[in-house]
Design a protein around this motif. Structure first.
Motif, mmCIF file in Angstrom:
data_model
loop_
_atom_site.group_PDB
_atom_site.id
_atom_site.type_symbol
_atom_site.label_atom_id
_atom_site.label_comp_id
_atom_site.label_asym_id
_atom_site.label_seq_id
_atom_site.Cartn_x
_atom_site.Cartn_y
_atom_site.Cartn_z
ATOM 1 N N SER A 194 -0.304 11.359 -13.418
ATOM 2 C CA SER A 194 -0.585 10.034 -12.842
ATOM 3 C C SER A 194 -1.562 9.203 -13.791
ATOM 4 O O SER A 194 -1.105 7.892 -13.683
ATOM 5 C CB SER A 194 -1.391 10.306 -11.600
ATOM 6 N N LYS A 195 -2.265 9.676 -14.451
ATOM 7 C CA LYS A 195 -3.208 8.749 -15.423
ATOM 8 C C LYS A 195 -2.160 8.464 -16.595
ATOM 9 O O LYS A 195 -2.205 7.071 -16.809
ATOM 10 C CB LYS A 195 -4.130 9.562 -16.050
ATOM 11 N N MET A 196 -1.242 9.174 -17.127
ATOM 12 C CA MET A 196 -0.403 8.532 -18.091
ATOM 13 C C MET A 196 0.676 7.636 -17.534
ATOM 14 O O MET A 196 0.918 6.664 -18.290
ATOM 15 C CB MET A 196 0.395 9.585 -18.866
ATOM 16 N N PHE A 197 0.973 7.737 -16.441
ATOM 17 C CA PHE A 197 2.032 6.850 -15.829
ATOM 18 C C PHE A 197 1.260 5.481 -15.656
ATOM 19 O O PHE A 197 1.891 4.525 -15.867
ATOM 20 C CB PHE A 197 2.461 7.426 -14.477
ATOM 21 N N ALA A 198 0.026 5.573 -14.961
ATOM 22 C CA ALA A 198 -0.605 4.331 -15.008
ATOM 23 C C ALA A 198 -1.020 3.545 -16.244
ATOM 24 O O ALA A 198 -0.951 2.341 -16.373
ATOM 25 C CB ALA A 198 -2.048 4.683 -14.168
ATOM 26 N N GLU A 199 -1.552 4.332 -17.252
ATOM 27 C CA GLU A 199 -1.726 3.580 -18.601
ATOM 28 C C GLU A 199 -0.373 3.168 -19.298
ATOM 29 O O GLU A 199 -0.402 2.190 -19.966
ATOM 30 C CB GLU A 199 -2.124 4.735 -19.416
ATOM 31 N N ALA A 200 0.949 3.663 -18.855
ATOM 32 C CA ALA A 200 2.080 2.907 -19.253
ATOM 33 C C ALA A 200 2.595 1.726 -18.722
ATOM 34 O O ALA A 200 3.533 1.080 -19.115
ATOM 35 C CB ALA A 200 3.076 4.181 -19.389
ATOM 36 N N ALA A 201 1.962 1.584 -17.334
ATOM 37 C CA ALA A 201 2.479 0.503 -16.801
ATOM 38 C C ALA A 201 2.032 -0.962 -17.303
ATOM 39 O O ALA A 201 1.001 -1.073 -17.925
ATOM 40 C CB ALA A 201 1.993 0.425 -15.185
ATOM 41 N N CYS A 202 2.749 -1.861 -17.243
ATOM 42 C CA CYS A 202 2.621 -3.208 -17.625
ATOM 43 C C CYS A 202 3.138 -4.395 -16.813
ATOM 44 O O CYS A 202 4.354 -3.790 -16.193
ATOM 45 C CB CYS A 202 3.158 -3.451 -19.244
ATOM 46 N N GLY A 203 2.815 -5.502 -17.072
ATOM 47 C CA GLY A 203 3.277 -6.573 -15.989
ATOM 48 C C GLY A 203 2.886 -6.329 -14.693
ATOM 49 O O GLY A 203 1.737 -6.047 -14.287
ATOM 50 N N VAL A 204 3.886 -6.516 -13.795
ATOM 51 C CA VAL A 204 3.597 -6.537 -12.353
ATOM 52 C C VAL A 204 3.712 -5.285 -11.742
ATOM 53 O O VAL A 204 4.923 -4.592 -12.295
ATOM 54 C CB VAL A 204 4.582 -7.802 -11.568
ATOM 55 N N VAL A 205 2.825 -4.859 -11.126
ATOM 56 C CA VAL A 205 2.797 -3.407 -10.723
ATOM 57 C C VAL A 205 3.015 -3.384 -9.143
ATOM 58 O O VAL A 205 2.392 -4.113 -8.534
ATOM 59 C CB VAL A 205 1.527 -2.848 -11.037
ATOM 60 N N GLN A 206 3.839 -2.586 -8.712
ATOM 61 C CA GLN A 206 4.039 -2.644 -6.974
ATOM 62 C C GLN A 206 3.234 -1.143 -6.649
ATOM 63 O O GLN A 206 3.269 -0.341 -7.376
ATOM 64 C CB GLN A 206 5.504 -2.628 -6.664
ATOM 65 N N VAL A 207 2.979 -1.366 -5.266
ATOM 66 C CA VAL A 207 2.263 -0.180 -4.595
ATOM 67 C C VAL A 207 2.690 -0.407 -3.294
ATOM 68 O O VAL A 207 2.873 -1.323 -2.521
ATOM 69 C CB VAL A 207 0.695 -0.341 -4.574
ATOM 70 N N MET A 208 3.470 0.799 -2.752
ATOM 71 C CA MET A 208 3.498 0.910 -1.538
ATOM 72 C C MET A 208 3.046 1.860 -0.778
ATOM 73 O O MET A 208 2.714 3.031 -1.033
ATOM 74 C CB MET A 208 5.200 1.477 -1.331
ATOM 75 N N LEU A 209 2.174 1.254 0.174
ATOM 76 C CA LEU A 209 1.267 1.955 1.238
ATOM 77 C C LEU A 209 1.480 1.967 2.527
ATOM 78 O O LEU A 209 2.255 1.244 3.057
ATOM 79 C CB LEU A 209 -0.273 1.125 1.003
ATOM 80 N N ASN A 210 0.992 2.972 3.395
ATOM 81 C CA ASN A 210 1.457 2.928 4.851
ATOM 82 C C ASN A 210 0.158 2.590 5.458
ATOM 83 O O ASN A 210 -0.761 3.637 5.810
ATOM 84 C CB ASN A 210 1.631 4.302 5.307
ATOM 85 N N GLY A 211 -0.091 1.413 5.811
ATOM 86 C CA GLY A 211 -1.059 0.738 6.318
ATOM 87 C C GLY A 211 -1.219 1.059 8.092
ATOM 88 O O GLY A 211 -2.391 0.778 8.636
ATOM 89 N N SER A 212 -0.358 1.706 8.490
ATOM 90 C CA SER A 212 -0.301 1.822 9.994
ATOM 91 C C SER A 212 -0.787 3.194 10.486
ATOM 92 O O SER A 212 -0.853 3.516 11.603
ATOM 93 C CB SER A 212 1.237 1.416 10.635
ATOM 94 N N ILE A 213 -0.740 4.168 9.526
ATOM 95 C CA ILE A 213 -1.208 5.752 9.962
ATOM 96 C C ILE A 213 -2.885 5.774 10.154
ATOM 97 O O ILE A 213 -3.559 4.867 9.600
ATOM 98 C CB ILE A 213 -0.893 6.565 8.920
ATOM 99 N N GLU A 214 -3.169 6.478 11.197
ATOM 100 C CA GLU A 214 -4.641 6.639 11.617
ATOM 101 C C GLU A 214 -5.310 6.721 10.482
ATOM 102 O O GLU A 214 -6.502 6.594 10.480
ATOM 103 C CB GLU A 214 -4.628 7.663 12.658
ATOM 104 N N ALA A 215 -4.902 7.756 9.350
ATOM 105 C CA ALA A 215 -6.043 8.163 8.413
ATOM 106 C C ALA A 215 -6.077 7.016 7.307
ATOM 107 O O ALA A 215 -6.860 7.150 6.748
ATOM 108 C CB ALA A 215 -5.228 9.340 7.635
ATOM 109 N N GLY A 216 -5.224 6.008 7.476
ATOM 110 C CA GLY A 216 -5.528 4.745 6.559
ATOM 111 C C GLY A 216 -4.568 4.885 5.260
ATOM 112 O O GLY A 216 -4.021 5.911 4.873
#
Length: 277
Positions: A194-216
């Motif tokens: 995960s760290k290596m993938f994050a370090e390789a990211a550049c430009g616009v970065v997308q994140v998909m989260l589930n904001g509707s679940i009870e756990a957050g």
């Protein structure tokens, strides 16, 4: 004279028979001793450590090699110079014959170097608690890549592995959960990947989260872009000078969800709007 020769022959026979008996007794003792020693070794041989999670995936070598060859030959031929056999050997040496609670980042460093490859700018897609949905999305939209769409992630997705100090060095019965020890093969691997993938990211970065679940959305309670955990995430990113936008119910993803839930109220909006009075 004949009597003397007869006595000599009799004595010689007795000596020979005695020698044969001694030899047979020695052989029997040797066999019994070897059996006892063998049984003793079996009794004191160490057993596999027992853990709470599932064990190493069966035919792990074939799974990893098959996925690696598929990735570099069919999916991304531009990575054809990757040596899948070396990649497998590097993964194996990272955990085989090792206590699965004592794995270090150094164990995986050679693997990370062998399997790394560039990630195009503006294509990185991170996710949390949206596993199935985010990967259905990347399969239908090749403009984005998750960690599991990289070579490292593709080879090891939904695969388990761990070693053991006793033979054969791989535990196929059980592996430790993170709650049992954090330095286990899976946790250390995915943290590094995960760290290596994050370090390789550049430009616009997308994140998909589930904001509707009870756990957050990311380990706090939340329900939307205005929810507590999303606001907290925005604050963290803005403190690090990242520009962030949040879009609720992103339409392409929502439509993808409607494929599996066509009767949901949100999925009937289009049809209801098309109805004539």
């Amino acid at each position: 004279m004949p009597l003397q020769h007869s006595s000599a022959r009799t004595w010689l026979r007795i000596v020979l028979l005695a020698g044969i008996v001694v030899l047979l007794v020695s052989l029997v003792v040797a066999v019994v001793l070897a059996s006892v020693l063998t049984l003793g070794k079996q009794e004191i041989s160490p057993k596999m450590l027992k853990w709470e999670d599932i064990g190493t995936t069966r035919n792990l070598q074939e799974v990893i090699l098959g996925r690696c060859y598929s990735y570099v030959s069919a999916r991304h031929p531009e990575l054809g110079d990757k040596d899948c056999l070396k990649i497998w050997e590097s993964l194996k040496h990272a955990f085989i014959y090792k206590n699965p609670c004592n794995i270090t980042t150094e164990d995986y460093q050679p693997l990370m170097e062998l399997a790394s490859h560039p990630i195009p700018c503006n294509k990185s897609l991170f996710w949390s608690k949206t596993n199935d949905l985010v990967h259905r999305y990347t399969k239908s939209n090749h403009n984005f890549l998750t960690l599991e769409d990289t070579l490292l992630g593709y080879m090891t997705d939904r695969v388990s592995w761990c070693g053991d100090p006793s033979a054969p060095g791989i535990n196929y019965e059980s592996c430790p959960k993170r709650s049992e020890c954090e330095s286990n093969p899976s946790s250390v691997f995915w943290k590094m990947a995960s760290k290596m993938f994050a370090e390789a990211a550049c430009g616009v970065v997308q994140v998909m989260l589930n904001g509707s679940i009870e756990a957050g959305a990311f380990r706090s309670s939340s329900e939307s872009c205005s929810g507590h955990s999303i606001k907290r995430l925005k604050g963290i990113l803005e403190e690090r000078n990242f520009k962030i936008t949040c879009e609720e119910n992103y339409r392409p993803v929502q439509l993808l969800q409607c494929v599996n839930n066509p009767d949901h109220a949100d999925c009937r909006l289009c049809s209801s709007n098309m109805e004539t009075p």
